[in-house]
Design a protein around this motif. Structure first.
Motif, short mmCIF file in Angstrom:
data_model
loop_
_atom_site.label_atom_id
_atom_site.label_comp_id
_atom_site.label_asym_id
_atom_site.label_seq_id
_atom_site.Cartn_x
_atom_site.Cartn_y
_atom_site.Cartn_z
N PHE A 50 -8.93 -6.01 -4.81
CA PHE A 50 -8.63 -4.67 -4.31
C PHE A 50 -7.67 -4.75 -3.14
O PHE A 50 -7.86 -5.56 -2.23
N PHE A 51 -6.64 -3.92 -3.17
CA PHE A 51 -5.77 -3.68 -2.02
C PHE A 51 -5.80 -2.18 -1.77
O PHE A 51 -5.59 -1.39 -2.71
N GLY A 52 -6.07 -1.78 -0.55
CA GLY A 52 -6.00 -0.38 -0.15
C GLY A 52 -4.76 -0.20 0.70
O GLY A 52 -4.58 -0.88 1.72
N CYS A 53 -3.87 0.70 0.28
CA CYS A 53 -2.56 0.84 0.93
C CYS A 53 -2.25 2.30 1.22
O CYS A 53 -2.60 3.18 0.44
N TYR A 54 -1.56 2.51 2.30
CA TYR A 54 -1.10 3.85 2.66
C TYR A 54 0.40 3.93 2.43
O TYR A 54 1.16 3.17 3.03
N PHE A 55 0.78 4.83 1.57
CA PHE A 55 2.19 5.13 1.31
C PHE A 55 2.38 6.63 1.54
O PHE A 55 2.71 7.38 0.63
N ASN A 56 2.10 7.06 2.76
CA ASN A 56 2.14 8.49 3.06
C ASN A 56 3.15 8.85 4.14
O ASN A 56 3.14 9.96 4.64
N ASP A 57 4.02 7.92 4.52
CA ASP A 57 5.07 8.22 5.48
C ASP A 57 6.08 9.14 4.81
O ASP A 57 6.72 8.75 3.82
N PRO A 58 6.24 10.37 5.30
CA PRO A 58 7.15 11.31 4.62
C PRO A 58 8.61 10.85 4.58
O PRO A 58 9.36 11.24 3.69
N ASP A 59 9.01 10.00 5.52
CA ASP A 59 10.38 9.50 5.54
C ASP A 59 10.53 8.21 4.74
O ASP A 59 11.64 7.66 4.64
N LYS A 60 9.43 7.71 4.20
CA LYS A 60 9.40 6.49 3.39
C LYS A 60 9.97 5.27 4.13
O LYS A 60 10.53 4.38 3.54
N GLU A 61 9.80 5.28 5.45
CA GLU A 61 10.22 4.12 6.25
C GLU A 61 9.33 2.92 5.95
O GLU A 61 9.80 1.81 5.87
N PHE A 62 8.01 3.17 5.81
CA PHE A 62 7.11 2.05 5.58
C PHE A 62 5.84 2.48 4.86
O PHE A 62 5.42 3.63 4.94
N GLY A 63 5.27 1.51 4.16
CA GLY A 63 3.92 1.61 3.63
C GLY A 63 3.10 0.58 4.36
O GLY A 63 3.64 -0.34 4.97
N TYR A 64 1.78 0.73 4.30
CA TYR A 64 0.92 -0.15 5.07
C TYR A 64 -0.22 -0.67 4.20
O TYR A 64 -0.94 0.12 3.58
N ILE A 65 -0.37 -1.99 4.13
CA ILE A 65 -1.51 -2.59 3.45
C ILE A 65 -2.64 -2.64 4.46
O ILE A 65 -2.57 -3.38 5.44
N SER A 66 -3.66 -1.84 4.22
CA SER A 66 -4.77 -1.73 5.16
C SER A 66 -5.84 -2.78 4.91
O SER A 66 -6.43 -3.31 5.85
N THR A 67 -6.09 -3.08 3.65
CA THR A 67 -7.12 -4.06 3.33
C THR A 67 -6.81 -4.74 2.00
O THR A 67 -6.18 -4.15 1.13
N SER A 68 -7.24 -5.97 1.89
CA SER A 68 -7.09 -6.70 0.63
C SER A 68 -8.26 -7.66 0.50
O SER A 68 -8.72 -8.23 1.49
N SER A 69 -8.75 -7.79 -0.71
CA SER A 69 -9.84 -8.73 -0.94
C SER A 69 -9.93 -9.09 -2.42
O SER A 69 -9.52 -8.32 -3.28
#
Length: 126
Positions: free
Chosen positions: A34-53
């Motif tokens: 599982f990887f939980g990621c945030y891809f909610n930056d409206p300018d699409k500058e970055f996504g963030y991998i919050s957790t992985s296991s």
């Protein structure tokens, strides 16, 4: 360190469920990665991998690599410029995994290293 020792696990899982994009691997009906990621930056500058296991008995089988490739592909396909994550300094295996996919160190503190992948949208290999 175990996740439950670092944060309120219920609160964190509710946040991931509500706001994160989930990238998963299964063996039959069993969730094994599982990887939980945030891809909610409206300018699409970055996504963030919050957790992985990956479940212990499935580690060293390429599961994390496959999921990470899916995350990178998603970011590239959706126009994101970078992916950011933090990894514990003691987790050499994870740091090597991310480095192998082009993540570079952007910040280091006593406990964690922040790593960044700049995404090329020309000739993407994923």
């Amino acid at each position: 360190p175990p996740l439950q020792g670092r944060l309120d696990l219920l609160e964190y899982s509710e946040k991931l469920n509500k706001y994160a994009i989930h990238f998963c691997a299964y063996s039959g009906s069993r969730l094994i990665g599982f990887f939980g990621c945030y891809f909610n930056d409206p300018d699409k500058e970055f996504g963030y991998i919050s957790t992985s296991s990956v479940v212990k008995e499935y580690q060293n089988m390429g599961i994390a690599k496959k999921i990470l490739e899916d995350v990178i592909r998603y970011a590239a396909d959706n126009g994101f410029r970078r992916i950011i994550l933090k990894v514990y300094n003691s987790n050499i295996k994870a740091r090597n995994l991310y480095s192998g996919y082009g993540f570079s160190v952007s910040k280091i503190n006593q406990e964690q290293t922040e790593m960044v992948l700049n995404i090329s949208h020309q000739g993407e290999k994923f």
